[in-house]
Design an enzyme around this catalytic site. Sequence first.
Site, short mmCIF file in Angstrom:
data_model
loop_
_atom_site.label_atom_id
_atom_site.label_comp_id
_atom_site.label_asym_id
_atom_site.label_seq_id
_atom_site.Cartn_x
_atom_site.Cartn_y
_atom_site.Cartn_z
N HIS A 85 17.57 76.49 69.04
CA HIS A 85 17.18 74.86 68.53
C HIS A 85 17.50 73.78 69.76
CE1 HIS A 85 17.41 76.35 64.48
NE2 HIS A 85 18.57 77.09 64.90
N HIS A 111 25.24 69.24 73.27
CA HIS A 111 24.10 69.52 73.21
C HIS A 111 23.17 68.18 73.09
CE1 HIS A 111 25.18 68.96 68.93
NE2 HIS A 111 24.01 68.40 68.97
N HIS A 113 19.27 66.14 72.16
CA HIS A 113 17.85 66.26 71.30
C HIS A 113 16.88 65.62 72.06
CE1 HIS A 113 20.09 67.57 67.49
NE2 HIS A 113 21.02 67.01 68.08
N GLU A 125 17.70 60.80 68.11
CA GLU A 125 17.98 61.04 66.69
C GLU A 125 18.16 59.68 65.99
OE1 GLU A 125 20.71 64.56 66.02
OE2 GLU A 125 18.52 65.14 65.19
N HIS A 138 24.86 64.61 72.41
CA HIS A 138 25.82 64.63 71.27
C HIS A 138 26.99 65.57 72.16
CE1 HIS A 138 23.26 63.84 67.84
NE2 HIS A 138 23.43 62.91 68.59
N THR A 220 23.65 66.41 62.00
CA THR A 220 22.06 66.26 61.81
C THR A 220 21.48 67.54 61.83
OG1 THR A 220 21.98 66.15 64.33
CG2 THR A 220 22.54 64.07 63.52
N THR A 221 22.09 68.66 61.93
CA THR A 221 21.19 70.01 61.68
C THR A 221 21.99 70.48 60.50
OG1 THR A 221 22.86 70.99 63.31
CG2 THR A 221 20.66 70.32 63.98
#
Length: 301
Positions: A85, A111, A113, A125, A138, A220-221
């Site tokens: 991801h 990680h 995004h 995000e 994040h 958020t996941t």
Amino acid sequence: MTALVTLLSLLLLGPQAQHGAEWTYSDGVLDEAHWPREYPDCGGKRQSPIDLQRKKVWYNPSLRALNLSGYEVQHGVFLMINNGHTVQISLPPTMCMTAADGTQYIAQQMHFHWGGASLEISGSEHTIDGIRYVIEIHIVHYNSKYKSYDKAQKAPDGLAVLAALVEVKDNAENTYYSNFISHLKSIRYPGQSTVLRGLDVQDMLPGNLHYYYSYWGSLTTPPCTENVHWFVLADTVKLSRTQVWKLENSLLNHQNKTIHNDYRGTQTLNNRVVEASFMSQVNQCSELQFYLNNTDVTLST
Ligand SMILES: *[C@@H]1O[C@H](CO)[C@@H](O)[C@H](O)[C@H]1NC(C)=O
Ligand SMILES: *[C@@H]1O[C@H](CO)[C@@H](O)[C@H](O)[C@H]1NC(C)=O
Ligand SMILES: *[C@@H]1O[C@H](CO)[C@@H](O)[C@H](O)[C@H]1NC(C)=O
């Protein structure tokens, strides 16, 4: 017949099918819109990310600068994996963040995004006044009153995420990201990992830690647990166009497709309040309101 079909699909799809399909952002049966089917919290009322509307945030002068300790240059090896991801770097427990209310949070992992699909360069995000930034970083922490991340992730006050937004600055390589970006090519396939020798998270973040937005939301996941105290920095990180392109185009997902647009759409605020540690030009009205509420001023007619 049904049994045969089930058996066949198990054989064809392999172990993933037995545990439900892998979640995705846009492809397949468990895309973003269907996360609540397998992960009920994703359909909750306190979800993340959100649009940070500067006109509506509440200035709270007691929100002092975030105190990050152990974030500066660290020696040793840091695991970096492609989890299908995103790219995730494991962080040592010597890194911690103390919020203005004194709560101490221990770092677990960081990680990213990003965007990249069909020439779209935006993939943050959180959005600010509807504007989506290029990348969002994040740094996931857990409340130090819990013994481990595993324990904290089930607790209502278990987690905190420090988020930073990235903007493109043409032709200016951000050398604090060079080592990280050069390792992406070694983790092209999901499940692959490599190690970073040395890490300097402080310099990968924006310089200003005084100005941030704060609110209570969720991961958020999936599983989208609603136990995250969010701190979104107002200052941004600058990366060159080439650096952004490399992050957007180096990694493959479980279907061997390039990981593009690995961000979740913004969620409704419902009856939550977003606070800001600073006064933005547009919220002077609530600023005045705060001043009046907190001072002994009697308005007489
Ligand atoms: C920041 O946090 C560290 C570790 O918790 C602590 O030792 C230090 O005194 C704090 N600094 C400030 C300015 O509060
Ligand atoms: C992805 O590509 C690798 C290397 O070519 C291959 O071993 C693997 O089976 C592929 N996976 C899928 C799901 O196609
Ligand atoms: C000030 O007080 C009013 C009335 O109690 C309240 O509605 C408003 O949200 C408060 N504003 C701030 C910024 O605290």
